[in-house]
Write an enzyme that holds these catalytic residues in place. Sequence first.
Site, PDB file in Angstrom:
ATOM      1  CB  THR A 160       3.000  -0.219   6.660  1.00  0.00           C
ATOM      2  OG1 THR A 160       1.578  -0.300   6.798  1.00  0.00           O
ATOM      3  CG2 THR A 160       3.626  -0.590   7.996  1.00  0.00           C
ATOM      4  N   GLY A 203       0.819  -1.215   0.000  1.00  0.00           N
ATOM      5  CA  GLY A 203       0.000   0.000   0.000  1.00  0.00           C
ATOM      6  C   GLY A 203       0.853   1.266   0.000  1.00  0.00           C
TER       7      GLY A 203
HETATM    8  P1  FBP Z   1       0.592  -1.876   3.619  1.00  0.00           P
HETATM    9  O1  FBP Z   1       0.662  -2.669   4.892  1.00  0.00           O
HETATM   10  O2  FBP Z   1       0.952  -2.632   2.403  1.00  0.00           O
HETATM   11  O3  FBP Z   1       1.401  -0.617   3.748  1.00  0.00           O
HETATM   12  O4  FBP Z   1      -0.908  -1.403   3.389  1.00  0.00           O
HETATM   13  C1  FBP Z   1      -1.706  -1.043   4.461  1.00  0.00           C
HETATM   14  C2  FBP Z   1      -3.085  -0.626   4.021  1.00  0.00           C
HETATM   15  O5  FBP Z   1      -3.132   0.738   3.731  1.00  0.00           O
HETATM   16  C3  FBP Z   1      -4.088  -1.003   5.102  1.00  0.00           C
HETATM   17  O6  FBP Z   1      -4.235   0.012   6.037  1.00  0.00           O
HETATM   18  C4  FBP Z   1      -5.326  -1.339   4.318  1.00  0.00           C
HETATM   19  O7  FBP Z   1      -6.068  -2.331   4.956  1.00  0.00           O
HETATM   20  C5  FBP Z   1      -4.789  -1.879   3.043  1.00  0.00           C
HETATM   21  O8  FBP Z   1      -3.519  -1.318   2.857  1.00  0.00           O
HETATM   22  C6  FBP Z   1      -5.660  -1.588   1.853  1.00  0.00           C
HETATM   23  O9  FBP Z   1      -5.114  -2.224   0.749  1.00  0.00           O
HETATM   24  P2  FBP Z   1      -5.498  -1.951  -0.750  1.00  0.00           P
HETATM   25  O10 FBP Z   1      -4.712  -0.768  -1.192  1.00  0.00           O
HETATM   26  O11 FBP Z   1      -5.050  -3.170  -1.455  1.00  0.00           O
HETATM   27  O12 FBP Z   1      -6.954  -1.683  -0.820  1.00  0.00           O
END
Ligand code: FBP
Length: 559
Positions: free
Chosen positions: A207, A85
């Site tokens: 993150t 993300g």
């Molecule tokens: P990362 O752990 O990869 O940094 O992503 C965290 C996050 O932002 C979460 O808070 C959320 O649940 C998820 O990504 C959402 O993912 P997507 O972008 O695939 O919808």
Amino acid sequence: MTTAKMTVSPLTKERAKYRPKLPRVFEERGMYVKAVMGAATKAAGDAAEIKGLFAKTYGAPVVTFVGSRTAQLRKVHVGVILSGGQAPGGHNVIAGLFDALKAANKGNRLYGFLGGPSGVLSGSYRELTASVVNEYRNTGGFDVIGSGRTKLETEEQFEKTRETLERLNIGALVIVGGDDSNTNAALLAEYFAAKGVGIQVIGVPKTIDGDLKNEQIEASFGFDTAVKTYSELIGNICRDANSAKKYWHVIKLMGRSASHIALEAALQTHPNICIISEEVAAKKKTLGQIVREFADVVAARAGQGKNFGVALVPEGLIEFIPEIGQLISELNDLMAKEGEYFGTLETNDDRLQFVNQRLTAASSQVFSSLPRAIQMQLLLDRDPHGNVQVSRIETEKLLVDMVADELRRRKAEGTYQGKFSPQCHFFGYEGRCAAPSNFDADYCYSLGYTAGALIQAGVTGYMACIRNLAQPAKKWVAGGVPLTMMMNMERRHGKSKPVIKKALVDLNGAPFKAFAAVREKWAMEENYLNPGPIQYFGPASVCDAVTITLELERGGKRR
Ligand code: FBP
């Protein structure tokens, strides 16, 4: 192909001139630094097993950079991947890395793999030249090269990665990601070392969820900006609630698993309710209990004529409620076994009946108690592996529906006379690509620069690390931590695997205790704080403030 020049806002234009702060050692010495090696390290848990799995990279020392008379000036081309993300500051990691590489040797090149780890597998990349990097300094987003959630974990993928890197004559790969991506960085580093491939692998902690932290890594980047962005919006909503005095605002906040974002946002804004998933799990609360406790606050406030309030709900809550966690795991197993047949069922009634017949009695009861919309989300929103997409479940709506039912019951009973008019919100994507705060701009640039210095130092299987983050940047200490030092064995998809430990909210930690000490007062009063928007220009007390979590965990101060 020519790319059109980006149009930018006046703020972005001014912000491009910001020169991120670096730890003193780099600020003063540039690449005239050397890596001082500490003592050999151990894994965070299951040391013998981790040692066996990482024979080449296990036990490496923690590294700290200090000034030196001789400079690190190796010629080395580097590849970079943004994984998972988005998180504010990713572009500054790239800028810091680029500047460190060029400071070491003007001939060094930086290649960005496109769309996350899949870019290195398919060999799609973009050279990150000075003009490209300059356009993205201090901006939010990952759009300079994009990101993705492909996992680099199989031997076949490692070989493809090697082919791409060797073709481009790349000597080091920087993987910017969360706990999973850095776990895979550790596996890749070990694989290359075991095969005698001389390509270094360096991780960077990213993150917004804030759950990649431990003794050595004080914070993951992006948490600061994302949570301040949400806190601005929550602060505004608190003011609106207190002005109109007619709505209950129920706000779900991102954080796939841990509740760090919700906790920090609560400390920043003082809402009437903030649920912490880790506490729910520790106290083994049922969904019914959570609903009743929520309704108790609504009713108590209504008793004082206040039919309004603000509640924060962490995104990961649902999985932390033991009975729902059990239900989700049964549903995941069921879909793994009978997903194909399930896919042939035509109506929702058929699907519900199919599931209810196969769940244990306890899970079937929990499933039946959920509103139909949530039942369908549990059944139909699945990831490519067939698992429930927990982040897609509208927990805020589930709570609002169930609290409304509970209040209706109390009204009929004559124990509640208020009005419950809810408004639901979900803040997540709003914060992930915000322009980085000064903290994240500085931290990310420093992480990138440190990754460059680790590459110059010739190490592999390390995560770039900046310590003393609660202090001004000139007191920051730059170095590297062996990835194996953060690992332990955990069961994932039925198998025991080496992974970097995820940091959940520590119920004995200072941030949670600070919240727990005041939440009853916040429940009844309008103690709302309005932190306002992130400031980029102005007094350091406003522009350079760290999160309350970091201040309480590492600064030793109490508010
Ligand atoms: P990362 O752990 O990869 O940094 O992503 C965290 C996050 O932002 C979460 O808070 C959320 O649940 C998820 O990504 C959402 O993912 P997507 O972008 O695939 O919808």
